[in-house]
Design an enzyme around this catalytic site. Sequence first.
Site, mmCIF file in Angstrom:
data_model
loop_
_atom_site.group_PDB
_atom_site.id
_atom_site.type_symbol
_atom_site.label_atom_id
_atom_site.label_comp_id
_atom_site.label_asym_id
_atom_site.label_seq_id
_atom_site.Cartn_x
_atom_site.Cartn_y
_atom_site.Cartn_z
ATOM 1 N N GLY A 83 0.817 -1.205 0.000
ATOM 2 C CA GLY A 83 0.000 0.000 0.000
ATOM 3 C C GLY A 83 0.847 1.249 0.000
ATOM 4 O O GLY A 83 1.905 1.291 0.648
ATOM 5 N N SER A 84 0.433 2.270 -0.751
ATOM 6 C CA SER A 84 1.109 3.569 -0.789
ATOM 7 C C SER A 84 2.559 3.396 -1.243
ATOM 8 O O SER A 84 2.803 2.953 -2.355
ATOM 9 C CB SER A 84 1.005 4.242 0.586
ATOM 10 O OG SER A 84 1.383 5.589 0.525
ATOM 11 N N SER A 85 3.538 3.706 -0.403
ATOM 12 C CA SER A 85 4.935 3.508 -0.793
ATOM 13 C C SER A 85 5.193 2.041 -1.130
ATOM 14 O O SER A 85 5.965 1.724 -2.049
ATOM 15 C CB SER A 85 5.868 3.956 0.341
ATOM 16 O OG SER A 85 7.214 3.787 -0.010
ATOM 17 N N ALA A 125 2.969 0.096 -2.439
ATOM 18 C CA ALA A 125 2.361 -0.100 -3.758
ATOM 19 C C ALA A 125 3.307 0.386 -4.849
ATOM 20 O O ALA A 125 3.446 -0.249 -5.898
ATOM 21 C CB ALA A 125 1.032 0.651 -3.838
ATOM 22 N N HIS A 129 -6.883 8.027 0.750
ATOM 23 C CA HIS A 129 -5.595 7.326 0.763
ATOM 24 C C HIS A 129 -5.442 6.608 2.105
ATOM 25 O O HIS A 129 -5.538 7.238 3.145
ATOM 26 C CB HIS A 129 -4.461 8.334 0.590
ATOM 27 C CG HIS A 129 -3.116 7.714 0.417
ATOM 28 N ND1 HIS A 129 -2.728 7.133 -0.767
ATOM 29 C CD2 HIS A 129 -2.081 7.579 1.270
ATOM 30 C CE1 HIS A 129 -1.496 6.678 -0.623
ATOM 31 N NE2 HIS A 129 -1.087 6.936 0.604
#
Length: 290
Positions: A135-137, A139, A275
């Site tokens: 997820g996020s970084s 991802a 987010h």
Amino acid sequence: MHFQSLATALALCSTTLAAQLTQVSNYGGSAKAKPGMWVYQPDSVKSDALVVAIHSCQSSAQKYFANSKIPWKQGSDRKGYVSVWPSSTTECWDVSSKSTLTHDGGGDSNAIANMIKYAITQYKIDPKKVFVTGGSSGAMMSNVMAATYPDLITAVSLYSGVPAGCFVSSSGASAAWNNTCSGGSSTATGQKWGDVVRAMYPGYNGTRPKIQFWHGSADTTLSPNNYKETLKQWTNVFGVSETPTSSKPDTPEKNYRTDDFGPDVEGIWAQGVGHSVPSHLDASEAWFGL
């Protein structure tokens, strides 16, 4: 008293034997970057698959593993697969430097690839069943891993990221923030985005990992525009149209839309979600074929 003592001893024994997140101190390889490697081997291993779960910024393997919203421990317990939890040595993953955006370049991606190779040997993993999520970084790194190590990875399911190479640093910094990309202003044709992927492993002509990507329409950290750019990138890599071959509203839940672009690219648009999009274990496992 005797029975109480026996019960206590059995309880302690059970606690001792229960599966735990365990650090691997030396997973080998020549990468200069040395993120930590943590492994969860469920009490009952029933699968020869591997899931690599990559944490977000300001997190770690331990925090990500303990996060009740991150379901991969439950998935490991339920279906009996081993999971690897890389742990960054910096605030966010390096998805910016040339070393990490190049196959065997020595950066974070190289180190995670070494973890995968170690796990395949150590835990008797089927090399055709290596799956990556984050997820996020995490991802962003999942996308980078798909581009730099397509030979190691079978499928990816990433939540709220950006196209591979979008966070590239002009200064060469290893974990630089890229406001142009995060703000949704890094736009290009599908051909150019595809070329970015191909340049990360020059000359590679083998199979590419299936890509499933999720993004929320109300994401204020990594602009929703990155969904469209990611779509352009991977449809180009796979040589398919940006027009969906199928579209399923309210899937996998209300206000989500799942679009397929042939068998290897799938985008999930989460209307009204910020987010980052919550992990959907069943949908990600289904994409992986678990």
